[in-house]
Design an enzyme around this catalytic site. Sequence first.
Site, short mmCIF file in Angstrom:
data_model
loop_
_atom_site.label_atom_id
_atom_site.label_comp_id
_atom_site.label_asym_id
_atom_site.label_seq_id
_atom_site.Cartn_x
_atom_site.Cartn_y
_atom_site.Cartn_z
CE LYS A 1 -3.74 -0.30 -0.29
NZ LYS A 1 -4.79 -0.74 -1.26
CB SER B 1 -3.81 -11.16 1.39
OG SER B 1 -2.64 -10.38 1.28
#
Length: 353
Positions: free
Chosen positions: A48, A274
């Site tokens: 991110k 993830s």
Amino acid sequence: MSGNLPTLHTLNRLVGRTPLLALDLLFRGEPRRLYAKAENFNFTGSIKDRMALHILRKAYESGALKPGAPIAEATSGNTGISFSALGRALGHPVTIFMPDWMSQERKDLIRSFGAEIRLVSAAEGGFLGSIGLSETWAARTPDAFLPCQFANDANVEAHATTTGPEIWAQLGSVGLQPHAFVAGVGTGGTVMGVARYLREMDPTIQIHPVEPANSPTLRTGHKIGKHRIQGISDEFIPAIVKLDQLDDILAVDDGDAILMAQKLANRGLGVGISSGANFLAALQAQERLGRDAVVVTVFSDSNKKYLSTDLMKVEPVKPGFLSQEVELIGIGEAIRVCEVCVQTGSCVPGCGC
Ligand code: PMP
């Protein structure tokens, strides 16, 4: 004080250009290789940072973000960590709106950067509630900047200008081209941005979004069921996700993702849940294309934010779990290329690699 703040240029040196790992494994006894970008190498330890830095850069350029102005964002965690660290580094107050069920490590990290955190309960609307509250906050706060990661094309652009070109140049440096790319969808910035770049280079590349089998938001269009893959499948389909531009959705059970992440850690690769899901989805894509297909994914973050979660517990094995048929051999190669090669798309003589 402002004279000592790092510039965007300085922070840019700390974000992106992550290694591409070639992972060797046996699947049902057959040798295979999959590729994953080690995004835990970023400034705050997740993918991110790419999006946060790019959005901040664009906001400075357009004047939407003024020096010292407050920043707020709704997030499931990693985005909050990125905006907190980068925002504080650049001298901004930061407020993060986050569902209260996210891991304790996420909450503590955001606070450690000196950002304010507003936890939002399921009764207050969870994810969608966080977005609504951040918008109300911004409307009331003079000069507030709201990055709007779920709707901001700069999120897609961050990956179209960094992650995608890096994958292309890194594979190119070892004489390969990708046949498929898969990535779990949170905001969808990763999968849409990498798709934008790679499809320009080769329109035949398969691009698969990934979601939890236990909570198929992309398939249904709304929140359904529950899952433990923090960072993906956030209760709704974000505005930047265009499913009609992607190939079909791959699904991974959250228990299988946890078992796979545990298996990766057991070979020294401490990645998040993830990443376990992305690895198994990459394997599914390779099953469709053939054992020699070059399939790439991302390891979005490390396991450090999940030490208080089920990732550290014994996970029950269910019938059909792919992780049980994987024997991980290890990291075959860690491919790094220099900035010049990322910009030009291939390794050039004297470039500095
Ligand atoms: N994995 C993790 C751990 C994340 O934090 C995120 C971001 N929410 C993703 C995957 C998905 O990335 P994106 O938002 O680009 O779809």
